[in-house]
Enzyme design. Sequence first.
Site, PDB file in Angstrom:
ATOM      1  N   GLU A  45       0.711  -1.177   0.081  1.00  0.00           N
ATOM      2  CA  GLU A  45      -0.078   0.046  -0.002  1.00  0.00           C
ATOM      3  C   GLU A  45       0.923   1.225   0.112  1.00  0.00           C
ATOM      4  OE1 GLU A  45      -2.187  -3.422   1.592  1.00  0.00           O
ATOM      5  OE2 GLU A  45      -0.157  -2.595   2.297  1.00  0.00           O
ATOM      6  N   LEU A 105       0.582  -5.790 -12.078  1.00  0.00           N
ATOM      7  CA  LEU A 105       0.926  -4.849 -12.979  1.00  0.00           C
ATOM      8  C   LEU A 105       2.086  -4.182 -12.914  1.00  0.00           C
ATOM      9  CD1 LEU A 105      -2.453  -2.513 -12.667  1.00  0.00           C
ATOM     10  CD2 LEU A 105      -1.948  -4.322 -14.411  1.00  0.00           C
TER      11      LEU A 105
END
Length: 425
Positions: free
Chosen positions: A60, A340
């Site tokens: 995060e 990604l």
Amino acid sequence: MNRTLYTALFYLGLPLVAIRLWLRARKAPAYAKRIGERFSLALPAMKPDGLWVHAVSVGESIAAAPMIRALLQRYPTLPITVTCMTPTGSERIQALFANEPRIQHCYLPYDLPCAAARFLDRARPKLAVIMETELWPNHIHQCAKRGIPVALANARLSERSAKGYGRFHNLTRPMLAEMSLFAVQTEAEAQRFRDLGARPETVEVTGSIKFDLTIDPQLLQRAAELRGQWQAQDRPVWIAASTHEGEDEVVLDAHRRLLANHPDALLILVPRHPERFNPVFELCRQKGFTTVRRSTGEPVTADTSVLLGDTMGELLFLYALADSAFVGGSLVPNGGHNLLEPAALAKPVLSGPHLFNFLEIAAQLRSAGALAEVDDAEGLALAVQRLFELPRDAQRMAEAGLKVMRTNQGALQRLLDGLGRLIER
């Protein structure tokens, strides 16, 4: 369960919290440090009246970094307090913003009313931004009492997590109703938040900011130079990144199978958590692989079979060194990790079947032909071998992944626009 009962249970559970910290500290000694911050005691000096961003751990924190940098640029007079829950997250935050004096950092105090109140009275933020799905009822309620808007950024909520929150609707519904913005990744997740009690006008589908990842060209250049130093420009290299317990054995089994047909193949193995670096190194040696630890700076030679990625903050660089990438947390039911990052580096992406934390992203990559999923060591070995031996297939996967990235970019700008409305109102 309502918030009063939740708080009472939290107080009663503090001895268990202490035991959990002690157990974690046995594997990762940093958990035994800065304990006062977890109760809003011995907080570092803070400049008030800025922004507060909470990113629970490493993943995060990395995802939040572009947003934080953009906020620093948009609001040049505001300090930003960045909190997390883990030592590895803390290290990453301090490394990412080492040269930014307006970033102030501490652990997020436990979700107790007194601790949350002391923290907010010290930081006095104009806006609280929580990354992804780290929801703490007392922190959110204390923000609401002070008129501090709370935004959930890059929000995701799986069907399984929604069912869990739904079981405690007397706690969840008032908490979500007190929040000001849910910048969610998909419409399905938006509807789950509405169903759980978020006010419809606060829910916006902005997409995933992970698509807005930009790659520094110098990173690719440094990777090419290092492979040159290894004399490995033509050597087949693959990476297994963010692996969890139970996956390393499968990855090493797959690598052994690969070596039967490609004896010069090199595996870059990167465990997800630093407390597992030493055990995984020992596992590599027990399995008979000539292994070099990245942290030692020891050169990779023709005899090296495994490079253990046991450093922090280098994952993108290690991805750049490889020809293809397996993303861990997916052969075990952990839900997967960020697919990604290798896609942005034009690497063919492989994973296991457990991707429930990234269903939408995985679906897009799969549909585009940029993702191949495997179930076991044999399947992983065959998939990597195919990419070694069919470079055109590998190139097609890489190009498809880049196309998915470009098609979905713009989420960061949409998120920043939403946060700007809350800051400036």
